[in-house]
Write an enzyme that holds these catalytic residues in place. Structure first.
Site, PDB file in Angstrom:
ATOM      1  N   ARG A  19     -15.844  -1.823   3.979  1.00 58.72           N
ATOM      2  CA  ARG A  19     -14.783  -2.041   3.005  1.00 58.72           C
ATOM      3  C   ARG A  19     -14.415  -3.516   3.087  1.00 58.72           C
ATOM      4  O   ARG A  19     -13.946  -3.994   4.121  1.00 58.72           O
ATOM      5  CB  ARG A  19     -13.545  -1.181   3.263  1.00 58.72           C
ATOM      6  CG  ARG A  19     -12.437  -1.555   2.230  1.00 58.72           C
ATOM      7  CD  ARG A  19     -11.295  -0.586   2.181  1.00 58.72           C
ATOM      8  NE  ARG A  19     -10.413  -0.679   3.339  1.00 58.72           N
ATOM      9  CZ  ARG A  19      -9.220  -0.063   3.382  1.00 58.72           C
ATOM     10  NH1 ARG A  19      -8.780   0.652   2.355  1.00 58.72           N
ATOM     11  NH2 ARG A  19      -8.473  -0.157   4.469  1.00 58.72           N
TER      12      ARG A  19
ATOM     13  N   GLU B 230      -6.231   3.067  -6.485  1.00 63.39           N
ATOM     14  CA  GLU B 230      -5.010   3.121  -5.683  1.00 63.39           C
ATOM     15  C   GLU B 230      -3.822   2.460  -6.375  1.00 63.39           C
ATOM     16  O   GLU B 230      -2.822   2.141  -5.718  1.00 63.39           O
ATOM     17  CB  GLU B 230      -5.247   2.480  -4.307  1.00 63.39           C
ATOM     18  CG  GLU B 230      -6.016   1.173  -4.343  1.00 63.39           C
ATOM     19  CD  GLU B 230      -6.507   0.733  -2.973  1.00 63.39           C
ATOM     20  OE1 GLU B 230      -6.079   1.323  -1.961  1.00 63.39           O
ATOM     21  OE2 GLU B 230      -7.308  -0.205  -2.916  1.00 63.39           O
TER      22      GLU B 230
ATOM     23  N   HIS C  89      -7.908  -3.767   6.173  1.00 61.24           N
ATOM     24  CA  HIS C  89      -6.742  -3.515   7.016  1.00 61.24           C
ATOM     25  C   HIS C  89      -7.074  -3.413   8.494  1.00 61.24           C
ATOM     26  O   HIS C  89      -6.172  -3.291   9.317  1.00 61.24           O
ATOM     27  CB  HIS C  89      -6.032  -2.238   6.560  1.00 61.24           C
ATOM     28  CG  HIS C  89      -5.360  -2.384   5.231  1.00 61.24           C
ATOM     29  ND1 HIS C  89      -4.447  -3.363   4.968  1.00 61.24           N
ATOM     30  CD2 HIS C  89      -5.480  -1.669   4.081  1.00 61.24           C
ATOM     31  CE1 HIS C  89      -4.018  -3.256   3.713  1.00 61.24           C
ATOM     32  NE2 HIS C  89      -4.635  -2.235   3.163  1.00 61.24           N
TER      33      HIS C  89
ATOM     34  N   ASP D  71      -1.790   3.670  -0.722  1.00 64.68           N
ATOM     35  CA  ASP D  71      -1.380   2.754  -1.782  1.00 64.68           C
ATOM     36  C   ASP D  71      -1.088   3.506  -3.076  1.00 64.68           C
ATOM     37  O   ASP D  71      -0.149   3.163  -3.800  1.00 64.68           O
ATOM     38  CB  ASP D  71      -2.459   1.700  -2.023  1.00 64.68           C
ATOM     39  CG  ASP D  71      -2.317   0.515  -1.085  1.00 64.68           C
ATOM     40  OD1 ASP D  71      -1.202  -0.026  -0.971  1.00 64.68           O
ATOM     41  OD2 ASP D  71      -3.306   0.133  -0.454  1.00 64.68           O
TER      42      ASP D  71
END
Length: 260
Positions: free
Chosen positions: A68, A144, A43, A170
């Site tokens: 990540r 998530e 993200h 999430d």
């Protein structure tokens, strides 16, 4: 090989989180006392070239570099490990098969399927990196989704998986219909407690993203062993708003931002 201190650490791990594509920001973060700093390719606004320069910058700091990845894709996972990441956080792990695919990408044969070509990992890890990487690379699967919750025990049973990392936004979105990292919805509270208790019972690392240092301290008190006290965007936003309000003599703004 350079030992991964996160694999040996018994005290809570405080993990920085970078969404801004800047080697300078990464270097600054790495010198602030974080035990680890995560470069976010999911993200954040970070591509491979930026991530590489950020990992290089982190190499000059005491913080252990993590990444990540954007998704559970072996080629990207292997490339980030070859670039010098000492751990991978993998999003949207829904079942044991996906967790196994993730772990396999992080391990050389015969334990996994990671392709050989450590490149910069040799510079950061040392010449004997290939002989010890399977033991030193940290693997964290993100929980998530409802499927991830339902298959939690099977995911935790995957050999070579070091732990799980809750993506609270999430998870909250899928359980309650609203993304909220600090949700107090009963279903969300129960889910977090279940992930924490099952992970601790399995003697694996339990991590979670938080929106502030105060929230991170509460998660540590709850039993989490790895916490992220907001990301660089959230911290910069809060500090800037605080400075502007103080300069104008205004009431300090309420801290906001769900993070990711």
């Amino acid at each position: 090989m350079r030992i991964n201190p996160l694999k040996q650490r018994r005290e809570p791990i405080i993990n920085g989180w970078l969404a801004i594509p800047s080697s300078y920001s990464a270097e600054i973060a790495g010198h602030q006392g974080f035990d680890a700093v995560t470069v976010d390719l999911q993200h954040g606004l970070i591509d491979f070239a930026a991530a590489l320069s950020m990992l290089q910058a982190l190499s000059s700091t005491p913080a252990t570099p993590l990444v990540r990845v954007s998704h559970n894709e072996p080629a990207q996972i292997m490339r980030m490990l070859d670039a010098g990441a000492y751990g991978i956080i993998c999003p949207m792990i829904n079942d044991a098969a996906e967790a196994q695919q993730f772990v396999d990408a992080c391990r050389y044969a015969p334990q996994g399927s990671r392709s050989f070509g450590p490149a910069r990992a040799l510079l950061y890890g040392g010449k004997d990196y290939p002989q010890h990487a399977n033991q030193q690379i940290l693997t964290l699967a993100m929980i998530e989704t409802r499927a991830g919750l339902a298959n939690l025990d099977a995911i935790l049973d995957v050999e070579g998986l070091d732990g799980v990392f809750i993506g609270p936004n999430d998870l909250s979105l899928t359980l309650t219909g609203q993304a909220s990292a600090e949700s107090q919805h009963p279903e969300m509270l129960n889910a977090i407690e279940r992930v924490l208790s099952r992970t601790r019972a399995g003697h694996k690392l339990a991590g979670i993203f938080c929106t502030s240092g105060e929230a991170a301290a509460q998660r540590i008190a709850q039993g989490f062993q790895l916490v992220t006290p907001a990301n660089d965007v959230m911290q910069l936003t809060h500090a800037a708003r605080h400075a502007v309000a103080t300069a104008r003599g205004e009431a300090l703004p309420v801290r906001s931002g769900s993070g990711y």
